[in-house]
Design a protein around this motif. Structure first.
Motif, short mmCIF file in Angstrom:
data_model
loop_
_atom_site.label_atom_id
_atom_site.label_comp_id
_atom_site.label_asym_id
_atom_site.label_seq_id
_atom_site.Cartn_x
_atom_site.Cartn_y
_atom_site.Cartn_z
N PRO A 25 1.01 -1.36 0.02
CA PRO A 25 0.20 -0.15 -0.15
C PRO A 25 1.14 1.48 0.38
CG PRO A 25 -0.35 -0.94 2.35
CD PRO A 25 1.07 -1.76 1.38
N PHE A 26 -0.09 2.43 -0.47
CA PHE A 26 1.43 3.64 -0.94
C PHE A 26 0.38 4.42 -0.71
CE2 PHE A 26 3.68 6.69 -3.67
CZ PHE A 26 4.58 6.74 -3.51
N PHE A 27 0.60 5.50 0.20
CA PHE A 27 0.16 7.06 -0.17
C PHE A 27 1.02 7.79 -0.76
CE2 PHE A 27 -1.37 11.17 2.44
CZ PHE A 27 -3.05 10.53 1.98
N SER A 28 0.82 8.50 -1.25
CA SER A 28 1.41 9.16 -2.31
C SER A 28 1.91 10.67 -1.77
CB SER A 28 0.99 9.75 -3.97
OG SER A 28 1.82 10.06 -4.64
N LEU A 29 2.69 10.73 -0.95
CA LEU A 29 3.42 12.70 -0.50
C LEU A 29 4.26 12.98 -1.51
CD1 LEU A 29 2.89 12.25 3.11
CD2 LEU A 29 1.39 13.20 1.90
N GLY A 30 3.79 13.87 -2.59
CA GLY A 30 4.18 14.19 -3.93
C GLY A 30 4.61 16.21 -3.66
N VAL A 31 5.55 16.26 -4.16
CA VAL A 31 4.85 17.96 -4.87
C VAL A 31 5.36 18.14 -6.73
CG1 VAL A 31 6.85 19.58 -4.92
CG2 VAL A 31 7.09 18.20 -2.60
N THR A 32 4.57 19.20 -6.79
CA THR A 32 4.55 18.86 -8.86
C THR A 32 4.62 20.22 -9.39
OG1 THR A 32 2.85 20.36 -7.66
CG2 THR A 32 1.61 18.19 -7.78
N SER A 67 7.28 10.95 -3.75
CA SER A 67 6.26 10.61 -5.00
C SER A 67 6.74 12.38 -5.69
CB SER A 67 5.63 10.32 -5.21
OG SER A 67 4.21 11.13 -4.67
N THR A 68 6.49 12.52 -6.65
CA THR A 68 6.56 13.83 -7.13
C THR A 68 4.90 13.81 -8.52
OG1 THR A 68 7.66 13.44 -8.79
CG2 THR A 68 9.15 13.87 -7.66
N GLY A 69 4.25 15.12 -8.77
CA GLY A 69 3.66 15.21 -9.56
C GLY A 69 4.21 15.08 -10.41
N TYR A 70 3.20 16.27 -11.87
CA TYR A 70 3.16 16.83 -12.80
C TYR A 70 4.42 17.35 -13.32
CZ TYR A 70 -0.26 19.35 -11.45
OH TYR A 70 -1.33 20.50 -11.48
N GLY A 71 4.95 17.45 -14.21
CA GLY A 71 6.26 18.17 -14.78
C GLY A 71 7.33 17.75 -13.97
#
Length: 480
Positions: free
Chosen positions: A119-126, A168-172
């Motif tokens: 299981p993975f809860f995505s904490l990211g930056v765009t 993680s990271t988001g778009y861009g």
């Protein structure tokens, strides 16, 4: 209503202030809320009268006077302000690891699942890519420190993000960074983004085979570099699409139904609208034709994206939470695995997320772009909801993410922006985690790191949303 470029910029600023004020009003109740709302409406009226010409103001005022008159005289939608029946979680049970990210039911919630089956809860930056695009006068770290090479920049960015508790990271996300950390990829499929000016904004004729062929070619070109990367969390389509009929009219951009009506007589979209009217007669409502537009649009995108990337999670368009009708999400649902949402404000709007969750048929939701900002000495004006200090931002952010995690359908939270970037055309700072010179916003990132670690720990030990954690418990709200 056609606006000049200068008027458009001023109007978008008024819309930003409106969203910010609505977020503050939601925190008030009773007479206090009524008084604040009346004061805001008066201030907005004065500002718009200065912005518009006399003729434009008359059109605007006449339209909204008539609109609210209809709302007062016609029965409204069902009241959804109170508790609503829980929507079953629409995701398959996890069967096996696939070597790619997927969405499944795990531990009583809808969850992203890693290629290894965890299981993975995505904490990211765009918007990491903004590192390579400084505004005039800002330090060019990408050139001076990294030699214009993302292979040099990616290790430092990854180290910072993981050190602050992001996974993680988001778009861009630049290619070399996507080889090092899970990421989501965005694909622009229509010029319908809310923030586009009138000259760039347009609604495609989704019934036109020519447009359908073009967008399929765009999908092929954009998906190809990513489809075999196991770090790819999923694929987005257009950012902040403008679907709402009323918002389209009042923004000066028309709306999608009006755009189809205004096409030349021989255009496929115009012909399809005339067929629709002939079929429905007096029952031909714009909302129903909007549903038909959405159905056609998402079928084209969904079938082609699934064909090109059969093992990837499809998030669909990145919806503005309060400007996307439920009927649009209902039509997207058969073609997407989860919903991507960009909310506004500094409080987690549970009722709005529940609405989107229900409209999708119970799918998981990824908060794909959100921020809360604070003023700096150099930049007193910032994008997103602004709070007085970095500490207040960090504390409010902690509550927001924890409130989101309490919903068993939330898949993760992506924060807008890695590096500060000033936007001269709007006169505001798009605030990141690091300053333009590359130094971190120390207090902010330290407190966010505490929150991220606590959130991931809470997710790992998830036993259901049985109760709210108190401020004295370590629920990711930094204690000082």
């Amino acid at each position: 209503m056609e606006l000049t470029e200068k008027q458009e910029a001023a109007f978008q600023e008024q819309e930003r202030l409106r969203e910010e004020s609505l977020g503050k009003l939601r925190q008030l109740t009773g007479e206090e809320r009524q008084a604040a709302a009346e004061a805001f409406q008066l201030k907005r009226k004065v500002a718009l009268q200065k912005l518009f010409t006399e003729e434009q103001w008359k059109r605007w005022d006449d339209y909204w006077t008539a609109y609210w008159s209809r709302q007062d005289s016609e029965p409204g939608p069902p009241d959804t302000s109170g508790p609503q029946p829980a929507m079953p979680l629409a995701a398959p049970d996890l069967e096996e690891a696939t070597g790619r990210f997927q969405v499944a039911r795990m531990n009583g919630r809808v969850s992203l699942v890693t290629p290894e089956g965890k299981p993975f809860f995505s904490l990211g930056v765009t918007h990491i890519i903004a590192l390579s695009n400084p505004a005039e006068g800002e330090p060019n770290l990408f050139v001076n420190r990294f030699g214009r090479d993302w292979s040099n920049a990616a290790p430092e960015v990854e180290k910072n993000l993981r050190g602050w508790g992001y996974n993680s990271t988001g778009y861009g996300t630049p290619g070399p960074l996507g080889e090092r950390i899970p990421y989501a990829e965005g694909i622009h499929t229509a010029d319908t983004s809310l923030y586009f000016g009138n000259r760039q904004f347009s609604y495609p004729d989704v019934f036109d085979p020519g447009w359908q062929a073009e967008v399929k070619q765009t999908l092929r070109k954009k998906i190809e570099p990513h489809k075999n990367n196991p770090n790819l969390i999923g694929i987005y389509w257009t950012d902040m699409p403008l679907w709402d009929l009323q918002y389209g009219r009042r923004s000066g951009k028309m709306n999608w139904v009006e755009a189809m009506k205004s096409l030349p007589a021989e255009a496929p979209g115009r012909r399809r609208y005339e067929e629709f009217v002939a079929e429905r007669g007096d029952q031909a409502a714009d909302e129903d034709f909007l549903r038909l537009i959405a159905r056609t649009y998402y079928k084209v995108l969904g079938e082609e994206t699934r064909r090109l990337a059969p093992d990837s999670v499809i998030f669909g368009e990145r919806y503005g939470s309060n400007i996307t009708p439920s009927i649009v999400i209902e039509e997207a649902a058969p073609w997407i695995d989860a919903v991507a949402v960009q909310p506004y404000g500094n409080l987690f709007n549970a009722a709005e997320f529940d609405r989107i969750h229900r409209a999708s048929g119970g799918k998981g939701i990824l908060i794909c772009d959100h921020n809360i900002s604070f003023p700096t000495e150099e930049h007193p004006k910032t994008m997103w909801t602004q709070l007085p200090t970095a500490e207040e931002v960090a504390r409010t952010h902690a509550k927001y993410v924890n409130d989101a995690l309490a919903k068993p359908y939330i898949l993760g939270y992506h924060r807008c922006q890695y590096i500060d970037r000033f936007q001269p055309h709007r006169g505001v700072l798009k605030q990141g985690l690091v300053r333009a010179d590359g130094t971190p916003h120390g207090e902010l990132v330290n407190l966010i790191a505490e929150t991220n670690r606590a959130v991931l720990d809470r997710f790992a030990n998830w036993d259901g949303p049985s109760r709210e954690l108190t401020p004295s418990e370590n629920a990711g709200s930094p204690q000082r």
